[in-house]
Design a protein around this motif. Structure first.
Motif, PDB file in Angstrom:
ATOM      1  N   PHE A  87       0.835  -1.206   0.000  1.00 28.11           N
ATOM      2  CA  PHE A  87       0.000   0.000   0.000  1.00 28.11           C
ATOM      3  C   PHE A  87       0.868   1.254   0.000  1.00 28.11           C
ATOM      4  CE2 PHE A  87      -3.360  -2.824   0.564  1.00 28.11           C
ATOM      5  CZ  PHE A  87      -4.578  -2.166   0.626  1.00 28.11           C
ATOM      6  N   LEU A  88       2.040   1.180   0.640  1.00 30.50           N
ATOM      7  CA  LEU A  88       2.928   2.341   0.673  1.00 30.50           C
ATOM      8  C   LEU A  88       3.386   2.734  -0.727  1.00 30.50           C
ATOM      9  CD1 LEU A  88       4.644   4.403   2.205  1.00 30.50           C
ATOM     10  CD2 LEU A  88       6.386   2.620   2.511  1.00 30.50           C
ATOM     11  N   THR A  89       3.576   1.767  -1.595  1.00 29.89           N
ATOM     12  CA  THR A  89       4.011   2.046  -2.964  1.00 29.89           C
ATOM     13  C   THR A  89       2.848   2.408  -3.871  1.00 29.89           C
ATOM     14  OG1 THR A  89       5.883   0.525  -2.738  1.00 29.89           O
ATOM     15  CG2 THR A  89       5.204   1.102  -4.977  1.00 29.89           C
ATOM     16  N   LEU A  90       1.766   1.658  -3.791  1.00 29.71           N
ATOM     17  CA  LEU A  90       0.662   1.819  -4.736  1.00 29.71           C
ATOM     18  C   LEU A  90      -0.364   2.854  -4.301  1.00 29.71           C
ATOM     19  CD1 LEU A  90       0.048  -1.969  -5.557  1.00 29.71           C
ATOM     20  CD2 LEU A  90       1.309  -0.301  -6.920  1.00 29.71           C
ATOM     21  N   GLY A  91      -0.409   3.181  -3.024  1.00 32.08           N
ATOM     22  CA  GLY A  91      -1.430   4.105  -2.538  1.00 32.08           C
ATOM     23  C   GLY A  91      -2.726   3.366  -2.227  1.00 32.08           C
ATOM     24  N   TRP A  92      -3.639   4.070  -1.548  1.00 28.58           N
ATOM     25  CA  TRP A  92      -4.878   3.452  -1.085  1.00 28.58           C
ATOM     26  C   TRP A  92      -5.678   2.819  -2.223  1.00 28.58           C
ATOM     27  CZ3 TRP A  92      -5.805   2.403   3.762  1.00 28.58           C
ATOM     28  CH2 TRP A  92      -5.301   3.210   4.779  1.00 28.58           C
ATOM     29  N   LEU A  93      -5.941   3.579  -3.263  1.00 25.04           N
ATOM     30  CA  LEU A  93      -6.858   3.136  -4.312  1.00 25.04           C
ATOM     31  C   LEU A  93      -6.302   1.952  -5.083  1.00 25.04           C
ATOM     32  CD1 LEU A  93      -9.414   3.439  -5.999  1.00 25.04           C
ATOM     33  CD2 LEU A  93      -8.209   5.144  -7.390  1.00 25.04           C
ATOM     34  N   GLY A 240       3.777  11.108  13.335  1.00 17.29           N
ATOM     35  CA  GLY A 240       4.372  11.528  12.073  1.00 17.29           C
ATOM     36  C   GLY A 240       4.023  10.661  10.889  1.00 17.29           C
ATOM     37  N   VAL A 241       2.935   9.926  10.986  1.00 18.08           N
ATOM     38  CA  VAL A 241       2.557   9.029   9.898  1.00 18.08           C
ATOM     39  C   VAL A 241       2.138   9.819   8.658  1.00 18.08           C
ATOM     40  CG1 VAL A 241       0.144   8.834  10.612  1.00 18.08           C
ATOM     41  CG2 VAL A 241       1.191   6.994   9.299  1.00 18.08           C
ATOM     42  N   SER A 242       2.518   9.331   7.500  1.00 19.43           N
ATOM     43  CA  SER A 242       2.144   9.949   6.228  1.00 19.43           C
ATOM     44  C   SER A 242       1.733   8.848   5.258  1.00 19.43           C
ATOM     45  CB  SER A 242       3.330  10.739   5.655  1.00 19.43           C
ATOM     46  OG  SER A 242       3.054  11.154   4.330  1.00 19.43           O
ATOM     47  N   TYR A 243       0.777   9.176   4.382  1.00 18.82           N
ATOM     48  CA  TYR A 243       0.287   8.184   3.423  1.00 18.82           C
ATOM     49  C   TYR A 243       0.720   8.513   1.999  1.00 18.82           C
ATOM     50  CZ  TYR A 243      -2.620   7.217   7.465  1.00 18.82           C
ATOM     51  OH  TYR A 243      -3.058   6.935   8.736  1.00 18.82           O
ATOM     52  N   THR A 244       1.720   9.358   1.880  1.00 21.23           N
ATOM     53  CA  THR A 244       2.250   9.688   0.565  1.00 21.23           C
ATOM     54  C   THR A 244       2.973   8.486  -0.028  1.00 21.23           C
ATOM     55  OG1 THR A 244       2.591  11.973   1.284  1.00 21.23           O
ATOM     56  CG2 THR A 244       3.721  11.280  -0.724  1.00 21.23           C
ATOM     57  N   THR A 245       2.718   8.211  -1.291  1.00 21.04           N
ATOM     58  CA  THR A 245       3.338   7.051  -1.938  1.00 21.04           C
ATOM     59  C   THR A 245       4.852   7.175  -1.937  1.00 21.04           C
ATOM     60  OG1 THR A 245       3.493   5.810  -4.011  1.00 21.04           O
ATOM     61  CG2 THR A 245       3.077   8.158  -4.184  1.00 21.04           C
ATOM     62  N   SER A 246       5.518   6.031  -1.882  1.00 19.17           N
ATOM     63  CA  SER A 246       6.983   6.011  -1.885  1.00 19.17           C
ATOM     64  C   SER A 246       7.562   6.270  -3.273  1.00 19.17           C
ATOM     65  CB  SER A 246       7.497   4.666  -1.364  1.00 19.17           C
ATOM     66  OG  SER A 246       7.031   3.611  -2.187  1.00 19.17           O
ATOM     67  N   LEU A 247       6.710   6.270  -4.295  1.00 18.62           N
ATOM     68  CA  LEU A 247       7.182   6.601  -5.644  1.00 18.62           C
ATOM     69  C   LEU A 247       7.606   8.063  -5.680  1.00 18.62           C
ATOM     70  CD1 LEU A 247       4.436   4.815  -7.771  1.00 18.62           C
ATOM     71  CD2 LEU A 247       6.707   3.961  -7.186  1.00 18.62           C
ATOM     72  N   SER A 248       8.680   8.349  -6.402  1.00 20.16           N
ATOM     73  CA  SER A 248       9.221   9.701  -6.409  1.00 20.16           C
ATOM     74  C   SER A 248       9.559  10.150  -7.832  1.00 20.16           C
ATOM     75  CB  SER A 248      10.475   9.763  -5.529  1.00 20.16           C
ATOM     76  OG  SER A 248      11.105  11.012  -5.648  1.00 20.16           O
ATOM     77  N   LYS A 249       9.372  11.453  -8.076  1.00 24.88           N
ATOM     78  CA  LYS A 249       9.756  12.024  -9.363  1.00 24.88           C
ATOM     79  C   LYS A 249      11.267  12.063  -9.533  1.00 24.88           C
ATOM     80  CE  LYS A 249       5.624  14.934  -9.776  1.00 24.88           C
ATOM     81  NZ  LYS A 249       5.113  16.323  -9.898  1.00 24.88           N
ATOM     82  N   ASP A 250      11.978  11.984  -8.396  1.00 26.20           N
ATOM     83  CA  ASP A 250      13.436  11.996  -8.454  1.00 26.20           C
ATOM     84  C   ASP A 250      13.999  10.669  -8.958  1.00 26.20           C
ATOM     85  OD1 ASP A 250      13.401  14.557  -7.456  1.00 26.20           O
ATOM     86  OD2 ASP A 250      13.541  13.880  -5.361  1.00 26.20           O
ATOM     87  N   HIS A 251      13.167   9.620  -8.865  1.00 27.51           N
ATOM     88  CA  HIS A 251      13.616   8.307  -9.343  1.00 27.51           C
ATOM     89  C   HIS A 251      13.353   8.182 -10.837  1.00 27.51           C
ATOM     90  CE1 HIS A 251      12.878   6.615  -5.024  1.00 27.51           C
ATOM     91  NE2 HIS A 251      13.937   7.410  -5.093  1.00 27.51           N
ATOM     92  N   SER A 252      14.101   7.343 -11.473  1.00 40.35           N
ATOM     93  CA  SER A 252      13.902   7.109 -12.898  1.00 40.35           C
ATOM     94  C   SER A 252      12.586   6.377 -13.134  1.00 40.35           C
ATOM     95  CB  SER A 252      15.060   6.298 -13.477  1.00 40.35           C
ATOM     96  OG  SER A 252      15.051   4.982 -12.946  1.00 40.35           O
ATOM     97  N   PHE A 253      12.119   6.440 -14.376  1.00 45.67           N
ATOM     98  CA  PHE A 253      10.870   5.757 -14.751  1.00 45.67           C
ATOM     99  C   PHE A 253      10.987   4.255 -14.505  1.00 45.67           C
ATOM    100  CE2 PHE A 253       8.506   3.416 -18.033  1.00 45.67           C
ATOM    101  CZ  PHE A 253       7.211   3.835 -17.733  1.00 45.67           C
ATOM    102  N   VAL A 254      12.134   3.674 -14.860  1.00 51.07           N
ATOM    103  CA  VAL A 254      12.344   2.234 -14.681  1.00 51.07           C
ATOM    104  C   VAL A 254      12.326   1.869 -13.198  1.00 51.07           C
ATOM    105  CG1 VAL A 254      13.960   0.328 -15.020  1.00 51.07           C
ATOM    106  CG2 VAL A 254      13.628   2.031 -16.834  1.00 51.07           C
ATOM    107  N   ALA A 255      12.935   2.735 -12.360  1.00 52.92           N
ATOM    108  CA  ALA A 255      12.966   2.466 -10.917  1.00 52.92           C
ATOM    109  C   ALA A 255      11.559   2.460 -10.336  1.00 52.92           C
ATOM    110  CB  ALA A 255      13.835   3.495 -10.212  1.00 52.92           C
ATOM    111  N   ASN A 256      10.735   3.430 -10.765  1.00 51.32           N
ATOM    112  CA  ASN A 256       9.354   3.495 -10.264  1.00 51.32           C
ATOM    113  C   ASN A 256       8.533   2.295 -10.736  1.00 51.32           C
ATOM    114  OD1 ASN A 256       9.470   5.839  -8.707  1.00 51.32           O
ATOM    115  ND2 ASN A 256       9.120   7.165 -10.476  1.00 51.32           N
ATOM    116  N   ILE A 257       8.725   1.896 -11.993  1.00 51.34           N
ATOM    117  CA  ILE A 257       8.012   0.718 -12.509  1.00 51.34           C
ATOM    118  C   ILE A 257       8.434  -0.531 -11.736  1.00 51.34           C
ATOM    119  CG2 ILE A 257       7.778  -0.818 -14.494  1.00 51.34           C
ATOM    120  CD1 ILE A 257       6.093   1.661 -14.736  1.00 51.34           C
TER     121      ILE A 257
END
Length: 485
Positions: A87-93, A240-257
């Motif tokens: 869920f941390l990577t994909l988000g709630w939905l 300090g809990v946060s539900y923001t996805t661990s995917l980042s714009k700073d990472h490459s497209f391949v890394a996020n995939i």
């Protein structure tokens, strides 16, 4: 008396060409019977091993409740505690959509396997491997299924030794953390303790005789899963809990995939046990009036209702409570944040429940290996495996799994890679293809194309998950602590 005679006759008809009449697929002497050829019962006794010689089908007096216990014991596992990390990577939905889709998908393939168990009149396929060989042919069936099925039996037992032995060490450290005179055993020694207890339990003769063990395992699994999410609710969200996805714009497209595929892999690998489903169904009685399908369907319905009541709260509430701090799953996060808020007895009880479940689950996953060893023996000797030989087989298997666990204690780090190669095809793809090969539905029909699409999607996901796991290992490295558990 007349009803009993009628039942016995119908049972003999269904068992005349059981898959136990095949020689071990590990043997080059593999023989597959042709149901169109009339083989007398005396000839079968002389040439082929009988079902009542083998530990899976030795006793067929099971029922829907026994099937429920075995399914719960083998299908719920420690891997469910990793779901909040997905869920941390994909988000709630998207995580919720993937989890629900995987649950429905694998439930659909379960019902396909149940129907395939007695899809051909006169044959009961009580072993996944033999069903695949019957569907795909001797060569393709062995090539595509032998390694996945054997790994998911033996490899899962190795994983259970690593998990159970490691949890024993955690239990000792939790209960004795203030006793400076207490010295914990080494990791290898804890593995040995776990394996000795598991092999002692494994001396029960057949799968049906382990119904009480599976009942205990299913109760403990449901209990510790429920405790994890109920205590997480009671303790509330961490600071300090946060539900923001661990995917980042700073990472490459391949890394996020890659991260997305790894998260999908966590969800898909949560559901397991298809490789022992037909074996469980093989313990149920069957006759011409009522086949084993009816009882097995009831068992699956009950068990998966309970599984859903465990898995969905763990995923949703676990992510709600820990959010972006869930790295490592609930088994790591809960003690990390609540060690000082929960008594030693409570934490120790949770560890004990996990250990008992690992010991119970070991029995179900080891049974196909025991069965195949005895098929090999009976096909050569043409007689029942003696009790001493059966004991030796089980001790030998326990020693082998212990050696692998001690040699490769980092095997859980490879679970995504090995799971993509084995569990995903066995669970999500092969049942669709086997159903098509055996039932041969109407060409250009909706059912045909639905199963083709589902099977191809399963194989595609398996390939993608393997590629993602390989890239993750290449970028993050692997701590290969050989012989240092």
């Amino acid at each position: 008396m007349g009803n009993e005679d009628e039942y016995l006759k119908s049972e003999i008809v269904l068992l005349q060409y059981s898959d136990a009449s095949f020689k071990s697929p590990l043997s080059p002497l593999f023989i597959q019977n042709d149901p169109s050829v009339n083989i007398t019962e005396q000839q079968q006794d002389e040439e082929f091993p009988r079902d009542d010689w083998l530990p899976i089908t030795e006793s067929r007096n099971g029922n829907a409740y026994y099937a429920t216990f075995h399914i719960l014991n083998s299908n719920i596992g420690i891997q469910a505690l990793m779901l909040p990390a997905a869920f941390l990577t994909l988000g709630w939905l998207w995580a919720s959509v993937c989890l629900l889709s995987a649950f429905v998908w694998q439930l659909y393939t379960i019902f396909l396997l149940i129907r395939l168990h007695e899809s051909v009149p006169g044959i009961r396929h009580s072993r996944y491997l033999f069903l695949a060989i019957n569907a795909f042919g001797k060569r393709l069936g062995k090539v595509s299924t032998l390694f996945p099925v054997m790994y998911l039996s033996g490899g899962t037992c190795v994983m259970l030794i690593i998990t159970g032995g490691g949890t024993m060490k955690l239990l000792f450290n939790t209960l004795c953390d203030n006793n400076f005179n207490a010295h914990s055993l080494s990791g290898a020694q804890w593995f040995l303790v776990f394996t000795c207890v598991a092999i002692l339990i494994a001396q029960l003769p057949n799968l049906n005789s382990m119904a009480a063990i599976s009942f205990i395992g299913s109760v403990t699994a449901i209990t510790y899963c429920t405790l994890f999410w109920t205590l997480s609710v009671k303790k509330g969200k961490v600071t300090g809990v946060s539900y923001t996805t661990s995917l980042s714009k700073d990472h490459s497209f391949v890394a996020n995939i890659t991260d997305i595929l790894n998260a999908i892999g966590i969800i898909m690998l949560t559901f397991r046990g298809h490789n022992v489903l037909l074996e469980i169904q093989g313990t149920l009685p069957s006759n011409l009036k009522e086949t084993s399908k009816e009882a097995m369907c009831r068992g699956v319905t009950i068990s998966y209702t309970l599984i859903a009541m465990c898995i969905f709260p763990i995923a949703i509430i676990g992510f709600w409570a820990y959010g972006n701090q869930i790295h490592g799953g609930l088994l790591t996060a809960f003690p990390l944040f609540h060690r000082h808020e929960v008594t030693k007895f409570s934490m120790g009880a949770m560890y004990v429940l996990i250990i008992i479940h690992c010991l119970s689950s070991y029995q179900v996953y080891a049974m196909p290996v025991f069965d195949n060893l005895e098929i090999k023996y009976t096909s050569i000797k043409n007689k029942r495996c003696p009790r001493l030989m059966r004991t030796c087989f089980r001790i030998l298997f326990g020693g082998l799994t212990l050696f692998i666990a001690v040699t490769f204690p980092f095997l859980p780090s490879l679970s995504a890679l090995l799971g993509g190669m084995t569990l995903v095809p066995i669970t999500y793809a092969y049942p669709c293809f086997m159903w098509l090969a055996i039932n041969k539905p109407r060409a250009k029909g909706v059912v045909l194309w639905f199963n083709v699409a589902l099977g191809c999607l399963g194989m595609l996901l398996a390939a993608l998950l393997v590629a993602a796991a390989v890239r993750t290992l290449a970028t993050r490295g692997l701590k290969a602590n050989f012989f240092e558990p």
